[in-house]
Design a protein around this motif. Structure first.
Motif, short mmCIF file in Angstrom:
data_model
loop_
_atom_site.label_atom_id
_atom_site.label_comp_id
_atom_site.label_asym_id
_atom_site.label_seq_id
_atom_site.Cartn_x
_atom_site.Cartn_y
_atom_site.Cartn_z
N LEU A 95 0.82 -1.21 0.00
CA LEU A 95 0.00 0.00 0.00
C LEU A 95 0.86 1.26 0.00
N VAL A 96 1.96 1.24 0.73
CA VAL A 96 2.89 2.37 0.74
C VAL A 96 3.46 2.57 -0.66
N GLU A 97 3.89 1.49 -1.28
CA GLU A 97 4.46 1.61 -2.63
C GLU A 97 3.41 2.10 -3.62
N GLU A 98 2.20 1.61 -3.51
CA GLU A 98 1.14 2.06 -4.42
C GLU A 98 0.84 3.55 -4.22
N ALA A 99 0.83 4.02 -2.97
CA ALA A 99 0.62 5.44 -2.71
C ALA A 99 1.72 6.27 -3.37
N TRP A 100 2.95 5.79 -3.24
CA TRP A 100 4.09 6.46 -3.87
C TRP A 100 3.93 6.47 -5.39
N ARG A 101 3.54 5.32 -5.98
CA ARG A 101 3.37 5.22 -7.44
C ARG A 101 2.30 6.19 -7.95
N LEU A 102 1.26 6.41 -7.16
CA LEU A 102 0.20 7.34 -7.56
C LEU A 102 0.68 8.78 -7.56
N THR A 103 1.78 9.04 -6.88
CA THR A 103 2.27 10.39 -6.67
C THR A 103 3.53 10.71 -7.48
N ALA A 104 4.42 9.75 -7.59
CA ALA A 104 5.72 9.98 -8.22
C ALA A 104 5.57 10.22 -9.73
N PRO A 105 6.47 11.03 -10.30
CA PRO A 105 6.47 11.22 -11.75
C PRO A 105 6.69 9.89 -12.47
N LYS A 106 6.10 9.76 -13.65
CA LYS A 106 6.18 8.51 -14.41
C LYS A 106 7.62 8.07 -14.66
N ARG A 107 8.50 9.01 -14.94
CA ARG A 107 9.90 8.65 -15.19
C ARG A 107 10.57 8.06 -13.95
N VAL A 108 10.24 8.59 -12.79
CA VAL A 108 10.81 8.08 -11.54
C VAL A 108 10.31 6.66 -11.29
N VAL A 109 9.03 6.43 -11.52
CA VAL A 109 8.45 5.09 -11.35
C VAL A 109 9.07 4.12 -12.35
N ALA A 110 9.24 4.55 -13.60
CA ALA A 110 9.83 3.68 -14.63
C ALA A 110 11.27 3.32 -14.27
N ALA A 111 12.04 4.27 -13.78
CA ALA A 111 13.42 3.99 -13.38
C ALA A 111 13.46 3.03 -12.19
N TYR A 112 12.55 3.20 -11.26
CA TYR A 112 12.45 2.31 -10.10
C TYR A 112 12.14 0.88 -10.56
N ASP A 113 11.15 0.76 -11.45
CA ASP A 113 10.77 -0.56 -11.96
C ASP A 113 11.90 -1.20 -12.75
N ALA A 114 12.61 -0.41 -13.54
CA ALA A 114 13.73 -0.95 -14.33
C ALA A 114 14.83 -1.46 -13.40
N GLY A 115 15.09 -0.77 -12.33
CA GLY A 115 16.10 -1.19 -11.37
C GLY A 115 15.73 -2.45 -10.62
N ARG A 116 14.45 -2.70 -10.48
CA ARG A 116 13.97 -3.89 -9.77
C ARG A 116 13.90 -5.09 -10.68
N ALA A 117 13.89 -4.87 -11.98
CA ALA A 117 13.72 -5.96 -12.95
C ALA A 117 15.06 -6.52 -13.40
N THR A 118 16.00 -6.63 -12.49
CA THR A 118 17.30 -7.17 -12.84
C THR A 118 17.21 -8.68 -12.95
N PRO A 119 17.92 -9.26 -13.91
CA PRO A 119 17.86 -10.72 -14.07
C PRO A 119 18.49 -11.43 -12.88
N PRO A 120 17.97 -12.60 -12.53
CA PRO A 120 18.54 -13.34 -11.40
C PRO A 120 19.94 -13.83 -11.73
N ARG A 121 20.75 -13.96 -10.70
CA ARG A 121 22.12 -14.46 -10.88
C ARG A 121 22.09 -15.96 -11.17
N THR A 122 23.02 -16.37 -12.00
CA THR A 122 23.09 -17.81 -12.31
C THR A 122 24.33 -18.43 -11.72
#
Length: 122
Positions: A95-122
């Motif tokens: 819920l905290v993250e969703e509140a932030w997503r509703l407020t943050a600029p789209k570019r900031v959210v996109a950069a956050y999502d891109a940073g979280r979508a890192t491939p798993p280590r093999t």
């Protein structure tokens, strides 16, 4: 059970989130992205107030009215109060993250999502 300290840490861990104390509101700590508020704590209640959509607000109120309440002052815009000693920590984090997503600029959210979508280590 999450504490006010825990929820503050959750909010401040999000990109560009910062705390602003509002003296006119009795030194109320608010949490913002740039100048837009997405949450507040510590106004004398054991709750956190979070930005949400009207649809999310309605669903949460129906899901568990002992945990989720219409926020005073901001409830007409969809904001919710979450009772800290009754909410699951993982659900609160979402819920905290969703509140932030509703407020943050789209570019900031996109950069956050891109940073979280890192491939798993093999």
């Amino acid at each position: 059970m999450p504490t006010e300290h825990d929820v503050r840490a959750m909010m401040l861990a999000l990109p560009e989130a910062h705390e602003v104390v509002i003296a006119n509101w009795g030194d109320q700590p608010t949490f913002r992205v740039r100048k837009k508020m997405f949450g507040l704590v510590g106004y004398g209640a054991p709750t956190v107030c979070l930005k949400a959509t009207k649809e999310t607000q309605a669903a949460l109120l129906q899901e568990d009215p002992d945990v989720f309440l219409v926020a005073p002052f901001f409830g007409r815009w969809g904001w919710i109060d979450v009772v800290l000693d009754r909410v699951d920590s993982e659900e609160l984090a979402e819920l905290v993250e969703e509140a932030w997503r509703l407020t943050a600029p789209k570019r900031v959210v996109a950069a956050y999502d891109a940073g979280r979508a890192t491939p798993p280590r093999t």
